[in-house]
Design a protein around this motif. Structure first.
Motif, PDB file in Angstrom:
ATOM      1  N   LEU A  50      11.230  11.160   4.911  1.00 35.54           N
ATOM      2  CA  LEU A  50      10.161   9.965   4.481  1.00 35.54           C
ATOM      3  C   LEU A  50       8.871  10.425   4.689  1.00 35.54           C
ATOM      4  CD1 LEU A  50      10.332   6.751   4.612  1.00 35.54           C
ATOM      5  CD2 LEU A  50       9.436   6.786   6.871  1.00 35.54           C
ATOM      6  N   ARG A  51       8.255   9.943   3.629  1.00 33.84           N
ATOM      7  CA  ARG A  51       6.652  10.381   3.613  1.00 33.84           C
ATOM      8  C   ARG A  51       5.818   9.050   3.661  1.00 33.84           C
ATOM      9  NH1 ARG A  51       4.882  14.543  -0.845  1.00 33.84           N
ATOM     10  NH2 ARG A  51       3.126  14.743   0.631  1.00 33.84           N
ATOM     11  N   TRP A  71      10.662  -7.283  -0.134  1.00 31.39           N
ATOM     12  CA  TRP A  71      10.811  -6.412   0.698  1.00 31.39           C
ATOM     13  C   TRP A  71      10.999  -6.667   2.374  1.00 31.39           C
ATOM     14  CZ3 TRP A  71      12.571  -1.213   0.078  1.00 31.39           C
ATOM     15  CH2 TRP A  71      12.365  -0.443   1.379  1.00 31.39           C
ATOM     16  N   MET A  72      10.087  -7.485   2.768  1.00 32.06           N
ATOM     17  CA  MET A  72       9.757  -8.135   3.949  1.00 32.06           C
ATOM     18  C   MET A  72      11.262  -9.180   4.202  1.00 32.06           C
ATOM     19  SD  MET A  72       8.197  -6.190   5.418  1.00 32.06           S
ATOM     20  CE  MET A  72       9.182  -6.547   7.144  1.00 32.06           C
ATOM     21  N   PHE A  84      17.823  -4.100   7.961  1.00 33.66           N
ATOM     22  CA  PHE A  84      17.146  -3.491   9.252  1.00 33.66           C
ATOM     23  C   PHE A  84      16.695  -4.512  10.217  1.00 33.66           C
ATOM     24  CE2 PHE A  84      16.062  -0.799   5.313  1.00 33.66           C
ATOM     25  CZ  PHE A  84      16.619   0.379   5.472  1.00 33.66           C
ATOM     26  N   MET A 101       9.857   8.628  -3.441  1.00 33.77           N
ATOM     27  CA  MET A 101      10.221   7.722  -2.411  1.00 33.77           C
ATOM     28  C   MET A 101      11.858   7.525  -2.600  1.00 33.77           C
ATOM     29  SD  MET A 101       7.506   4.514  -2.544  1.00 33.77           S
ATOM     30  CE  MET A 101       6.203   4.647  -3.740  1.00 33.77           C
ATOM     31  N   TYR A 102      12.501   7.104  -1.314  1.00 36.43           N
ATOM     32  CA  TYR A 102      13.787   6.804  -1.105  1.00 36.43           C
ATOM     33  C   TYR A 102      14.443   5.796  -1.827  1.00 36.43           C
ATOM     34  CZ  TYR A 102      14.787  10.152   2.741  1.00 36.43           C
ATOM     35  OH  TYR A 102      14.989  11.086   3.929  1.00 36.43           O
ATOM     36  N   LEU A 138       3.682  -7.294   1.595  1.00 41.42           N
ATOM     37  CA  LEU A 138       4.293  -7.240   2.881  1.00 41.42           C
ATOM     38  C   LEU A 138       3.762  -8.024   4.081  1.00 41.42           C
ATOM     39  CD1 LEU A 138       4.474  -3.191   2.678  1.00 41.42           C
ATOM     40  CD2 LEU A 138       6.302  -4.602   2.839  1.00 41.42           C
ATOM     41  N   PHE A 192       5.607   2.179  13.680  1.00 43.98           N
ATOM     42  CA  PHE A 192       6.933   1.757  12.959  1.00 43.98           C
ATOM     43  C   PHE A 192       7.655   2.601  12.155  1.00 43.98           C
ATOM     44  CE2 PHE A 192       9.592  -0.914  10.018  1.00 43.98           C
ATOM     45  CZ  PHE A 192      10.254  -1.619  10.855  1.00 43.98           C
ATOM     46  N   HIS A 193       7.019   3.370  11.191  1.00 44.47           N
ATOM     47  CA  HIS A 193       7.633   4.328  10.373  1.00 44.47           C
ATOM     48  C   HIS A 193       8.416   5.428  11.103  1.00 44.47           C
ATOM     49  CE1 HIS A 193       5.868   1.779   7.072  1.00 44.47           C
ATOM     50  NE2 HIS A 193       6.955   2.216   6.217  1.00 44.47           N
ATOM     51  N   TYR A 229      -5.479   1.049   6.437  1.00 46.11           N
ATOM     52  CA  TYR A 229      -3.989   1.589   5.778  1.00 46.11           C
ATOM     53  C   TYR A 229      -4.568   2.983   5.005  1.00 46.11           C
ATOM     54  CZ  TYR A 229      -1.121   2.122   1.564  1.00 46.11           C
ATOM     55  OH  TYR A 229      -0.483   2.486   0.570  1.00 46.11           O
ATOM     56  N   PRO A 261       3.263   5.876   5.116  1.00 50.11           N
ATOM     57  CA  PRO A 261       1.953   5.364   5.104  1.00 50.11           C
ATOM     58  C   PRO A 261       1.442   5.509   6.775  1.00 50.11           C
ATOM     59  CG  PRO A 261       3.257   3.303   4.707  1.00 50.11           C
ATOM     60  CD  PRO A 261       4.075   4.554   4.818  1.00 50.11           C
ATOM     61  N   PHE A 299       3.903  -7.536  16.130  1.00 50.36           N
ATOM     62  CA  PHE A 299       4.534  -6.567  15.138  1.00 50.36           C
ATOM     63  C   PHE A 299       3.754  -5.597  14.484  1.00 50.36           C
ATOM     64  CE2 PHE A 299       6.189  -5.136  11.089  1.00 50.36           C
ATOM     65  CZ  PHE A 299       7.291  -4.978  11.266  1.00 50.36           C
ATOM     66  N   SER A 351      -2.841   6.297   3.073  1.00 47.87           N
ATOM     67  CA  SER A 351      -1.667   6.713   2.140  1.00 47.87           C
ATOM     68  C   SER A 351      -2.366   7.894   1.117  1.00 47.87           C
ATOM     69  CB  SER A 351      -1.075   5.630   1.442  1.00 47.87           C
ATOM     70  OG  SER A 351       0.008   6.139   0.621  1.00 47.87           O
ATOM     71  N   ARG A 366      -0.741   8.100  -1.529  1.00 49.51           N
ATOM     72  CA  ARG A 366      -0.397   7.505  -2.698  1.00 49.51           C
ATOM     73  C   ARG A 366      -1.474   6.439  -3.247  1.00 49.51           C
ATOM     74  NH1 ARG A 366       4.582   7.164   0.427  1.00 49.51           N
ATOM     75  NH2 ARG A 366       6.194   8.834  -0.368  1.00 49.51           N
ATOM     76  N   VAL A 396       0.987  -3.787  -0.188  1.00 49.29           N
ATOM     77  CA  VAL A 396       0.792  -3.929   1.174  1.00 49.29           C
ATOM     78  C   VAL A 396       0.352  -5.555   1.517  1.00 49.29           C
ATOM     79  CG1 VAL A 396      -0.805  -3.412   3.293  1.00 49.29           C
ATOM     80  CG2 VAL A 396      -0.167  -1.675   1.530  1.00 49.29           C
TER      81      VAL A 396
HETATM   82  C1  HEM Z   1      12.531  -2.257   8.186  1.00 47.31           C
HETATM   83  C2  HEM Z   1      11.308  -2.335   7.522  1.00 47.31           C
HETATM   84  C3  HEM Z   1      11.094  -1.178   6.544  1.00 47.31           C
HETATM   85  C4  HEM Z   1      11.512   0.133   6.106  1.00 47.31           C
HETATM   86  C5  HEM Z   1      13.241   0.460   6.413  1.00 47.31           C
HETATM   87  C6  HEM Z   1      10.575   0.857   5.344  1.00 47.31           C
HETATM   88  C7  HEM Z   1      10.831   1.940   4.669  1.00 47.31           C
HETATM   89  C8  HEM Z   1       9.998   2.539   4.009  1.00 47.31           C
HETATM   90  C9  HEM Z   1      10.351   3.437   2.911  1.00 47.31           C
HETATM   91  C10 HEM Z   1      11.827   4.223   2.846  1.00 47.31           C
HETATM   92  C11 HEM Z   1       9.427   4.013   1.981  1.00 47.31           C
HETATM   93  C12 HEM Z   1       9.284   4.963   1.092  1.00 47.31           C
HETATM   94  C13 HEM Z   1       8.563   6.175   1.296  1.00 47.31           C
HETATM   95  C14 HEM Z   1       9.165   7.398   1.200  1.00 47.31           C
HETATM   96  O1  HEM Z   1      10.458   7.188   0.757  1.00 47.31           O
HETATM   97  O2  HEM Z   1       8.719   8.443   1.287  1.00 47.31           O
HETATM   98  C15 HEM Z   1       8.237   3.053   2.487  1.00 47.31           C
HETATM   99  C16 HEM Z   1       7.206   2.906   2.211  1.00 47.31           C
HETATM  100  C17 HEM Z   1       5.810   2.224   2.602  1.00 47.31           C
HETATM  101  N1  HEM Z   1       6.215   1.426   3.483  1.00 47.31           N
HETATM  102 FE1  HEM Z   1       7.731   0.870   4.560  1.00 47.31          FE
HETATM  103  N2  HEM Z   1       9.298   0.157   5.621  1.00 47.31           N
HETATM  104  C18 HEM Z   1       9.488  -0.970   6.228  1.00 47.31           C
HETATM  105  C19 HEM Z   1       8.479  -1.878   6.779  1.00 47.31           C
HETATM  106  C20 HEM Z   1       7.050  -1.705   6.207  1.00 47.31           C
HETATM  107  C21 HEM Z   1       5.991  -2.774   6.619  1.00 47.31           C
HETATM  108  C22 HEM Z   1       6.369  -3.770   7.787  1.00 47.31           C
HETATM  109  C23 HEM Z   1       5.051  -2.264   6.251  1.00 47.31           C
HETATM  110  C24 HEM Z   1       3.677  -2.808   6.295  1.00 47.31           C
HETATM  111  C25 HEM Z   1       3.307  -4.045   6.639  1.00 47.31           C
HETATM  112  C26 HEM Z   1       5.430  -1.051   5.242  1.00 47.31           C
HETATM  113  C27 HEM Z   1       4.421  -0.422   4.670  1.00 47.31           C
HETATM  114  C28 HEM Z   1       4.818   0.428   3.539  1.00 47.31           C
HETATM  115  C29 HEM Z   1       3.900   1.072   2.489  1.00 47.31           C
HETATM  116  C30 HEM Z   1       2.685   0.665   2.274  1.00 47.31           C
HETATM  117  C31 HEM Z   1       4.797   1.861   1.898  1.00 47.31           C
HETATM  118  C32 HEM Z   1       4.048   2.641   0.391  1.00 47.31           C
HETATM  119  C33 HEM Z   1       4.106   3.970   0.575  1.00 47.31           C
HETATM  120  C34 HEM Z   1       2.859   4.515   1.133  1.00 47.31           C
HETATM  121  O3  HEM Z   1       1.930   3.639   1.203  1.00 47.31           O
HETATM  122  O4  HEM Z   1       2.382   5.998   1.056  1.00 47.31           O
HETATM  123  N3  HEM Z   1       6.739  -0.855   5.533  1.00 47.31           N
HETATM  124  N4  HEM Z   1       8.599   2.142   3.694  1.00 47.31           N
END
Ligand code: HEM
Length: 187
Positions: free
Chosen positions: A114-115, A73-74, A82, A1-2, A147, A103-104, A133, A117, A96, A135, A137, A144
């Motif tokens: 980025l990988r 995080w949120m 962001f 992950m980043y 979040l 979103f992603h 959801y 979800p 939202f 993933s 992972r 989650v």
């Molecule tokens: C500005 C808001 C957000 C940013 C910048 C962001 C960015 C990221 C980044 C960088 C990762 C790591 C994945 C990687 O590096 O390959 C990630 C993972 C993840 N994000 Fe976000 N995210 C944001 C908002 C959200 C929201 C609102 C949700 C859900 C409610 C969410 C759910 C997840 C989950 C569950 C993961 C874990 C990876 C997985 O499940 O495989 N993210 N996100």
């Protein structure tokens, strides 16, 4: 992950337990990186090992840490870094969540490796929906849920999250029921 994910975890641990405990956690996790670079991807193992080591050293449940990490995080990381992206994604919690499946893809414009979800919405009602959801992972459902609780805080809504179906228990993917009582506020 980043790196920004690992940095956010580092900040959470330092804020709650101090620099020394973070140094111990990093050592126990055998993470040699001194400082994570936000826009550089690291193997997922780095994040998982840090969480496991934090559990061993600080003694809390992994699920509690993951939930708290999601909320933070949120309410903090995403807000501080962001804000514009978040505001563009919805004027209300419901909007939202309905936009969450896309979103992603926007995040991916900033972080090309980025990988992410995947999310899908179903059973959309006035003040509830089901969030699906997906993933590759494992073990991130508490993150989650955190979040989603954090999103509730951002939008001034009281959110209830229930895991209806769990991949860890053999379901195809995780399904959350998200209910909210809104108090109309923009992030
Ligand atoms: C500005 C808001 C957000 C940013 C910048 C962001 C960015 C990221 C980044 C960088 C990762 C790591 C994945 C990687 O590096 O390959 C990630 C993972 C993840 N994000 Fe976000 N995210 C944001 C908002 C959200 C929201 C609102 C949700 C859900 C409610 C969410 C759910 C997840 C989950 C569950 C993961 C874990 C990876 C997985 O499940 O495989 N993210 N996100």
């Amino acid at each position: 992950m980043y790196g920004l994910v690992n940095r956010a975890l580092e900040e959470l641990i330092i804020e709650k337990y101090g620099e020394e405990k973070w140094a111990e956690t990093r050592k126990k996790a055998r993470v040699e990186v001194e400082a994570f670079i936000s826009n550089e991807p690291y193997p997922d193992d780095v994040t998982y090992h840090l969480v496991g080591a934090a559990h061993d050293i600080l003694g809390f449940r992994v699920s509690d840490l993951m939930h708290e990490f999601g909320v933070r995080w949120m309410t903090k990381t995403a807000q501080e870094n962001f804000g514009a992206l978040l505001r563009a994604a919805g004027a209300s919690l419901k909007e939202f969540l309905l936009n969450l499946p896309q979103f992603h893809a926007k995040v991916q414009l900033i972080y090309p490796k980025l990988r992410p979800p995947e999310f899908k919405c179903s059973d959309v009602g006035e003040d509830s929906l089901r969030l699906h959801y997906f993933s590759y992972r494992p073990g991130l459902v508490d993150f989650v849920a955190g979040l989603l609780d954090g999103l509730g805080e951002v939008y001034g809504a009281l959110v209830t999250v229930t895991l209806l179906e769990a991949k860890a228990k053999g379901a195809d993917h995780d399904v959350f029921e998200v209910k909210w009582i809104s108090r109309a506020k923009s992030p």
